[in-house]
Design an enzyme around this catalytic site. Sequence first.
Site, mmCIF file in Angstrom:
data_model
loop_
_atom_site.group_PDB
_atom_site.id
_atom_site.type_symbol
_atom_site.label_atom_id
_atom_site.label_comp_id
_atom_site.label_asym_id
_atom_site.label_seq_id
_atom_site.Cartn_x
_atom_site.Cartn_y
_atom_site.Cartn_z
ATOM 1 N N LYS A 72 -47.588 -161.812 -69.303
ATOM 2 C CA LYS A 72 -46.939 -161.692 -68.000
ATOM 3 C C LYS A 72 -46.992 -162.988 -67.195
ATOM 4 O O LYS A 72 -46.780 -162.980 -65.983
ATOM 5 C CB LYS A 72 -47.574 -160.547 -67.215
ATOM 6 C CG LYS A 72 -47.435 -159.191 -67.924
ATOM 7 C CD LYS A 72 -48.013 -158.054 -67.108
ATOM 8 C CE LYS A 72 -47.863 -156.732 -67.840
ATOM 9 N NZ LYS A 72 -48.333 -155.580 -67.036
ATOM 10 N N PRO A 74 -43.559 -156.018 -63.649
ATOM 11 C CA PRO A 74 -42.730 -156.358 -64.809
ATOM 12 C C PRO A 74 -43.577 -156.455 -66.081
ATOM 13 O O PRO A 74 -44.698 -156.952 -66.052
ATOM 14 C CB PRO A 74 -42.135 -157.716 -64.444
ATOM 15 C CG PRO A 74 -42.199 -157.768 -62.946
ATOM 16 C CD PRO A 74 -43.418 -157.006 -62.567
ATOM 17 N N GLU A 75 -43.015 -155.979 -67.191
ATOM 18 C CA GLU A 75 -43.721 -156.073 -68.461
ATOM 19 C C GLU A 75 -43.313 -157.357 -69.179
ATOM 20 O O GLU A 75 -42.415 -158.076 -68.744
ATOM 21 C CB GLU A 75 -43.450 -154.817 -69.291
ATOM 22 C CG GLU A 75 -43.756 -153.553 -68.496
ATOM 23 C CD GLU A 75 -44.272 -152.386 -69.311
ATOM 24 O OE1 GLU A 75 -44.672 -152.582 -70.473
ATOM 25 O OE2 GLU A 75 -44.297 -151.269 -68.778
ATOM 26 N N ARG A 96 -54.893 -146.695 -63.386
ATOM 27 C CA ARG A 96 -53.455 -146.600 -63.624
ATOM 28 C C ARG A 96 -53.106 -145.198 -64.107
ATOM 29 O O ARG A 96 -53.894 -144.556 -64.810
ATOM 30 C CB ARG A 96 -52.997 -147.638 -64.665
ATOM 31 C CG ARG A 96 -53.229 -149.084 -64.263
ATOM 32 C CD ARG A 96 -52.425 -149.498 -63.049
ATOM 33 N NE ARG A 96 -50.989 -149.408 -63.278
ATOM 34 C CZ ARG A 96 -50.259 -150.372 -63.845
ATOM 35 N NH1 ARG A 96 -50.835 -151.486 -64.248
ATOM 36 N NH2 ARG A 96 -48.966 -150.214 -64.003
#
Length: 264
Positions: free
Chosen positions: A52, A2-3, A254
């Site tokens: 976050k 989740p951002e 990533r």
Amino acid sequence: MPEGHTLHRLARLHQRRFGRSPVVVSSPQGRFVDGAADVSGRVLRKSDAWGKHLFHHYDGGRVVHIHLGLYGTFTEAAVPLPLPVGQVRMRMVGAEYGTDLRGPTVCEVIGEPEIADVVAKLGPDPLRGDADPEVAWKRIAKSRRSIGALLMDQSVIAGVGNVYRSELLFRHRMDPYRLGVHLGQDEFADMWTDLVALMKVGVRRGKIVVVRPEHDHGAPSYGPGRPRTYVYRRAGDACRVCGTSVRTAELEGRNLFWCPACQR
């Protein structure tokens, strides 16, 4: 993962549903039993987020610190809640609503002073009113890492994930491999302003919206219920602006997505 906008939405939701009232906290899974007992029955004074990280502030100076990580989720329901299903790390039950937390990377009780230790490792959060973009700019301006990597570094800017990273760079026609030391301060200021606006839309609408209206057509989103994007998870597809094939590569562990024509 989740951002940041997701955590801010959760903070607002939990404040609205549980704030200023006693909350019964338990750990059906058994991995948070002591922590749950420490705060159960106390009044939840405030719920807020930084990047976050989610913080539930209870009377007595106790704080439940949560980081969802890759797999963490909250599920909400009206009371009475059904019996727990799966590995519920933490269950919160208020007067009208309850929520179950599953799979977080972090779920712990800390003291109010310890929040500073968590925040000290983070950069400014674009969604917080006290965010100072100058802190992020100074870290970027002296770095020889790529801007694509720096945007994902939570110690530089807190709350940015892969979607916002890829889409912000595209919106500003920025080569993701450009070094931080080669970024102009005005360029960064424009990106920061855009990022704040995009993430506020994410909080308000509950989804990421990054494609401008004039480009919001053509190929659908990369998956059911997912946002329509310019480049994120569109490797090999045609760029929505110029038609060039979107590229992907691994950058510091990533997947990065960009248009080699638009982002020279």
